[in-house]
Design a protein around this motif. Structure first.
Motif, short mmCIF file in Angstrom:
data_model
loop_
_atom_site.label_atom_id
_atom_site.label_comp_id
_atom_site.label_asym_id
_atom_site.label_seq_id
_atom_site.Cartn_x
_atom_site.Cartn_y
_atom_site.Cartn_z
N ILE A 1 12.64 1.83 11.62
CA ILE A 1 13.73 1.62 10.66
C ILE A 1 14.88 2.48 11.14
CG2 ILE A 1 14.46 1.79 8.25
CD1 ILE A 1 11.54 1.70 7.43
N GLY A 2 15.74 1.88 11.94
CA GLY A 2 16.82 2.67 12.53
C GLY A 2 16.24 3.74 13.44
N LYS A 3 16.87 4.92 13.43
CA LYS A 3 16.42 6.03 14.28
C LYS A 3 15.63 7.07 13.51
CE LYS A 3 20.35 5.61 17.43
NZ LYS A 3 21.52 6.31 18.05
N GLU A 4 15.50 6.89 12.18
CA GLU A 4 14.92 7.97 11.38
C GLU A 4 13.68 7.56 10.59
OE1 GLU A 4 17.81 10.89 9.66
OE2 GLU A 4 19.12 9.13 9.72
N GLY A 5 13.22 6.35 10.77
CA GLY A 5 12.08 5.95 9.95
C GLY A 5 11.23 4.88 10.60
N VAL A 6 10.10 4.64 9.96
CA VAL A 6 9.16 3.62 10.44
C VAL A 6 8.58 2.86 9.25
CG1 VAL A 6 7.05 3.16 11.75
CG2 VAL A 6 8.50 5.09 12.39
N LEU A 7 8.49 1.56 9.41
CA LEU A 7 7.82 0.70 8.45
C LEU A 7 6.42 0.43 9.00
CD1 LEU A 7 7.79 -1.24 5.99
CD2 LEU A 7 8.87 -2.96 7.46
N GLU B 1 -7.40 1.15 -3.72
CA GLU B 1 -6.89 0.65 -4.99
C GLU B 1 -5.48 0.10 -4.80
OE1 GLU B 1 -8.54 0.48 -7.83
OE2 GLU B 1 -10.34 1.40 -6.95
N GLU B 2 -5.21 -1.00 -5.48
CA GLU B 2 -3.87 -1.58 -5.38
C GLU B 2 -2.88 -0.71 -6.16
OE1 GLU B 2 -1.67 -5.92 -5.60
OE2 GLU B 2 -3.83 -5.73 -5.90
N GLY B 3 -1.71 -0.49 -5.56
CA GLY B 3 -0.73 0.36 -6.22
C GLY B 3 0.67 0.14 -5.70
N PHE B 4 1.62 0.76 -6.36
CA PHE B 4 3.04 0.69 -6.00
C PHE B 4 3.63 2.05 -6.33
CE2 PHE B 4 7.30 -1.57 -7.14
CZ PHE B 4 7.90 -0.99 -6.03
N VAL B 5 3.84 2.85 -5.29
CA VAL B 5 4.26 4.24 -5.49
C VAL B 5 5.58 4.48 -4.76
CG1 VAL B 5 3.66 6.67 -5.24
CG2 VAL B 5 1.84 4.96 -5.63
N LEU B 6 6.59 4.91 -5.51
CA LEU B 6 7.89 5.28 -4.94
C LEU B 6 8.07 6.79 -4.99
CD1 LEU B 6 10.12 2.55 -6.62
CD2 LEU B 6 9.85 2.83 -4.16
N ALA B 7 8.76 7.32 -4.00
CA ALA B 7 9.07 8.75 -4.01
C ALA B 7 9.95 9.06 -5.21
CB ALA B 7 9.77 9.15 -2.72
N PRO B 8 9.77 10.22 -5.82
CA PRO B 8 10.58 10.57 -6.99
C PRO B 8 12.05 10.80 -6.61
CG PRO B 8 9.24 12.43 -6.29
CD PRO B 8 8.78 11.27 -5.49
N GLN C 1 9.77 11.81 5.12
CA GLN C 1 9.07 11.68 3.84
C GLN C 1 8.65 10.23 3.59
OE1 GLN C 1 11.39 12.07 0.21
NE2 GLN C 1 13.31 11.78 1.35
N VAL C 2 7.63 10.10 2.77
CA VAL C 2 7.15 8.77 2.39
C VAL C 2 7.97 8.28 1.20
CG1 VAL C 2 5.19 7.45 1.53
CG2 VAL C 2 4.81 9.25 3.20
N LEU C 3 8.72 7.21 1.41
CA LEU C 3 9.56 6.67 0.34
C LEU C 3 8.78 5.66 -0.51
CD1 LEU C 3 12.97 6.00 2.14
CD2 LEU C 3 12.09 8.12 1.15
N LEU C 4 7.84 4.95 0.12
CA LEU C 4 7.13 3.88 -0.60
C LEU C 4 5.73 3.70 -0.04
CD1 LEU C 4 7.10 1.18 -2.39
CD2 LEU C 4 7.81 0.04 -0.28
N ARG C 5 4.80 3.48 -0.94
CA ARG C 5 3.45 3.02 -0.60
C ARG C 5 3.15 1.84 -1.53
NH1 ARG C 5 -0.37 6.76 -2.24
NH2 ARG C 5 -1.89 6.11 -0.66
N ARG C 6 2.71 0.73 -0.96
CA ARG C 6 2.47 -0.44 -1.81
C ARG C 6 1.37 -1.30 -1.22
NH1 ARG C 6 7.13 -4.47 -4.41
NH2 ARG C 6 5.73 -5.50 -5.89
N GLY C 7 0.67 -2.01 -2.09
CA GLY C 7 -0.44 -2.84 -1.67
C GLY C 7 -1.76 -2.12 -1.93
N GLU D 1 15.92 -1.95 -3.21
CA GLU D 1 15.79 -2.45 -1.84
C GLU D 1 14.34 -2.36 -1.35
OE1 GLU D 1 18.05 -3.79 1.73
OE2 GLU D 1 18.45 -3.67 -0.41
N LEU D 2 13.69 -1.26 -1.63
CA LEU D 2 12.31 -1.07 -1.20
C LEU D 2 11.37 -2.03 -1.93
CD1 LEU D 2 12.09 2.83 -0.97
CD2 LEU D 2 12.15 1.21 0.93
#
Length: 217
Positions: A175-181, A76-83, A116-122, A92-93
């Protein structure tokens, strides 16, 4: 659903025209009782031209690559940001994900940062948690992107169960040293070198913003 080749008719045209010309020359030759020297020369020239057209068409089939087959991603298409994310991070996200979804072949993406997951989209999978597997771990440790051009041939694809199950290609961009896109496409071998450079630039921009805001919390 497989994506059709919009140039298929154009690629077949020289073969069709060359074959038709050869058949018409043969029919004309069979129906002509008296062959003159000029007609014989014209027939030879026509056969050569037909042969060149057929050869050109065959070469086009090999030289011009077929576009990769695209599928309809399951989900399902969605746009979810971490609270509780700071407003600057949300903006920015949202900006970065919109650019990636509209300017590349990306159909699903996840931003994973500081565990943690900051964003899920698409197009989203039913699973939202990201478990760090061997591929993601390597990206975080080496700070180098990994591009899985055709996901179905990689045994390690099981670690990406937070993306649609029929995702065809994946890019894991640090994404820098602490994250991944993490980006998922609906067709194999569909990211170009320009896409990869574009993705790397956006990831670097995210790294700066996330480092400034979340690094100070």
């Amino acid at each position: 659903m497989a994506k059709s080749d919009p140039n298929r008719i154009l690629r077949l045209l020289p073969i069709v025209v060359g074959g038709l010309g050869a058949v018409l020359l043969l029919i004309n030759r069979l129906l002509t009782s008296d062959i003159t020297d000029s007609q014989a020369r014209a027939d030879v020239l026509g056969v050569i031209l037909s042969g060149v057209l057929i050869l050109t068409g065959l070469l086009w089939q090999q030289v011009q690559p077929q576009p990769p087959d695209a599928v309809e991603l399951i989900g399902e298409e969605g746009f979810v940001l971490a609270p509780d994310l700071p407003e600057r991070i949300k903006i920015e996200l949202a900006w970065a994900s919109h650019l990636l979804l509209t300017n590349t072949v990306t159909r699903s993406l996840v931003v994973f940062y500081q565990g943690q997951v900051l964003l899920r989209r698409g197009i989203l999978s039913t699973k939202s948690e990201v478990t760090i597997g061997p591929i993601l771990k390597r990206v975080l440790e080496t700070q180098k992107p990994v591009y899985l051009v055709n996901l179905k041939v990689y045994p390690g694809k099981i670690e990406f169960d937070y993306l649609p199950e029929n995702t065809q290609g994946i890019i894991c961009q640090p994404i820098g040293k602490e994250g991944v896109l993490i980006l998922g496409a609906n067709a194999p071998r569909s990211y170009t070198k320009q896409d990869e450079n574009w993705i790397a630039g956006i990831a670097d921009k995210l790294a700066v913003t996330l480092g400034e805001v979340m690094g100070n919390e």
